[in-house]
Design an enzyme around this catalytic site. Structure first.
Site: not given
Ligand code: E4P
Length: 230
Positions: A83
């Site tokens: 990522k």
């Molecule tokens: C995705 O890969 C992220 O880790 C995640 O969905 C972030 O979500 P949040 O806005 O609840 O922190």
């Protein structure tokens, strides 16, 4: 639609993997930090449980750092997805990592234009953050809808991974739009399993069964009476 769990918590990952409903996992620095565990041990344990894509995020901000970290993370398992953030150095890293045959996910995407650029850089997945957009007073799911339409128009292969999901309705909306993946925290997946009518229905079945004093036949009785087919 594929279902990924948005957590680095081993117990939660195991719970849903055992049910057979889990296609992959996403993590981010915040989620990993929450577990307060050695990173290598934590990720190795996750990779032992999950055969599908496991998304691990780089923390460097410059392309060279991201490339180094991405290559190292990919050594942890063939199913690791690297990522990278939706930044200029992030897109360069995604392009280079993709050319090396690594799977990538462009994270922190908040507009269809960002999603288009992530796809052009060669991302395997693009992650629009729906809940955070909703929190800021926007209609987060519109970014998913627009991105899917753009990708379809140009036969783009990048998969839309709907992220920052806050409740089960987000999951239904993502699936109706035809998103490739939805990643959600354990409490959302837990809510998807449960329904109050399932609970009351089950209770009524069991109460009626107990009241009638019924018992299922014992296995040895069934085996003795069984006739071979044919
Ligand atoms: C995705 O890969 C992220 O880790 C995640 O969905 C972030 O979500 P949040 O806005 O609840 O922190």
């Amino acid at each position: 639609m594929k279902i990924f769990l948005d957590t680095a918590n081993i117990a939660s990952i195991k719970t849903f993997a055992d049910m057979g409903v889990l296609d992959g996992v996403t993590t981010n620095p915040t989620l990993v930090a929450k577990e307060n565990q050695d990173f290598h041990e934590l990720v190795s344990a996750i990779l032992k449980i999950v055969p599908g894509p496991v998304n691990l995020e780089v923390v460097s901000q410059d392309t060279e750092g991201m490339l180094r970290e991405g290559r190292d993370l990919a050594l942890l398992g063939p199913n690791v997805v690297v990522k990278c953030p939706m930044t200029e150095p992030g897109l360069v890293a995604v392009r280079k990592l993709g050319k090396e045959g690594l799977k990538t996910n462009v994270t922190l995407v908040f507009s269809p234009n960002q999603a288009l650029l992530a796809a052009k850089a060669g991302a395997t997945y693009v992650s629009p953050f729906i809940g955070r957009l909703d929190d800021a007073g926007h209609e987060g799911m519109e970014v998913v809808e627009d991105t899917l339409q753009i990708y379809r128009n140009y036969e783009i292969e990048t998969q839309v991974l709907v992220a920052s999901i806050r409740h089960p309705v987000h999951v239904v909306q993502a699936a109706k739009l035809g998103a490739h993946v939805a990643t959600m925290p354990p409490d959302v997946l837990d809510k998807m399993v449960r329904h109050p009518l399932t609970d009351t229905g089950l209770k009524r079945f069991l109460d009626d069964w107990a009241k009638a004093g019924l018992k299922l036949p014992e296995r040895r009785t069934l085996v003795a009476k069984a006739r071979p087919y044919g």
